[in-house]
Design a protein around this motif. Structure first.
Motif, mmCIF file in Angstrom:
data_model
loop_
_atom_site.group_PDB
_atom_site.id
_atom_site.type_symbol
_atom_site.label_atom_id
_atom_site.label_comp_id
_atom_site.label_asym_id
_atom_site.label_seq_id
_atom_site.Cartn_x
_atom_site.Cartn_y
_atom_site.Cartn_z
ATOM 1 N N ARG A 54 4.381 3.548 -4.826
ATOM 2 C CA ARG A 54 4.673 2.119 -4.871
ATOM 3 C C ARG A 54 4.223 1.549 -6.205
ATOM 4 O O ARG A 54 3.353 2.106 -6.874
ATOM 5 N N GLY B 290 14.160 2.637 -5.046
ATOM 6 C CA GLY B 290 13.104 1.754 -4.580
ATOM 7 C C GLY B 290 13.587 0.702 -3.598
ATOM 8 O O GLY B 290 14.754 0.307 -3.597
ATOM 9 N N ARG C 6 2.556 2.502 -11.146
ATOM 10 C CA ARG C 6 2.945 3.139 -9.914
ATOM 11 C C ARG C 6 1.783 3.946 -9.353
ATOM 12 O O ARG C 6 1.045 4.574 -10.114
ATOM 13 N N ASP D 178 -0.300 -4.868 -0.078
ATOM 14 C CA ASP D 178 0.706 -3.812 0.074
ATOM 15 C C ASP D 178 2.041 -4.208 -0.542
ATOM 16 O O ASP D 178 2.967 -3.393 -0.598
ATOM 17 N N TRP E 133 5.881 9.108 -0.954
ATOM 18 C CA TRP E 133 6.148 7.706 -1.285
ATOM 19 C C TRP E 133 5.159 7.250 -2.355
ATOM 20 O O TRP E 133 3.961 7.550 -2.281
ATOM 21 N N TYR F 119 8.599 0.167 -3.148
ATOM 22 C CA TYR F 119 8.255 1.484 -2.617
ATOM 23 C C TYR F 119 9.357 2.475 -2.960
ATOM 24 O O TYR F 119 10.542 2.201 -2.743
#
Length: 120
Positions: free
Chosen positions: A38, A113, A45, A90, A36, A94
């Motif tokens: 993000r 995503g 990224r 956060d 993963w 993602y």
């Protein structure tokens, strides 16, 4: 060709949890490293987590260690990211990724995503 589709994103309050899922099609993921990434608004990224084809090796970026857990189910061709104790930082889109090696994850297959928004 391997296709990846993420799901499970959404809006959650700080301290809450979300579980992201990635469904693969076109090929079996059993020989791929899965991971993963993000991307937050205005930022590049970044790698979040990666898991070897047999789950024997797992890596996390420091900021999510102890809060996020990556897992995979090869027979079901799926990968998941359990996210606990979420923080506003956060917040990001993602992406599920797949590659033959951990070091080349960013150069492999990408999903479209899923948005995760953590409110304070």
């Amino acid at each position: 060709q391997l296709q990846l589709v993420e799901s499970g994103g959404g809006l959650v309050q700080a301290g809450g949890s979300l579980r992201l899922s990635c469904a693969a099609s076109g090929r079996t993921i059993s020989t791929y490293v899965m991971g993963w990434f993000r991307q937050a608004p205005g930022k590049e990224r970044e790698f979040v987590a990666g898991i070897m084809w047999n789950g024997a090796s797992i890596r996390y970026t420091d900021s999510v260690k102890g809060r996020f857990t990556i897992s995979r189910d090869n027979p079901k061709n799926t990968v998941s990211l359990q996210m606990n104790s979420l923080k506003p930082e956060d917040t990001a889109v993602y992406y599920c990724v797949a590659s033959e090696r951990m070091v080349t994850l960013s150069q492999g297959y990408w999903g479209q995503g899923t948005q995760v928004t953590v409110s304070s």
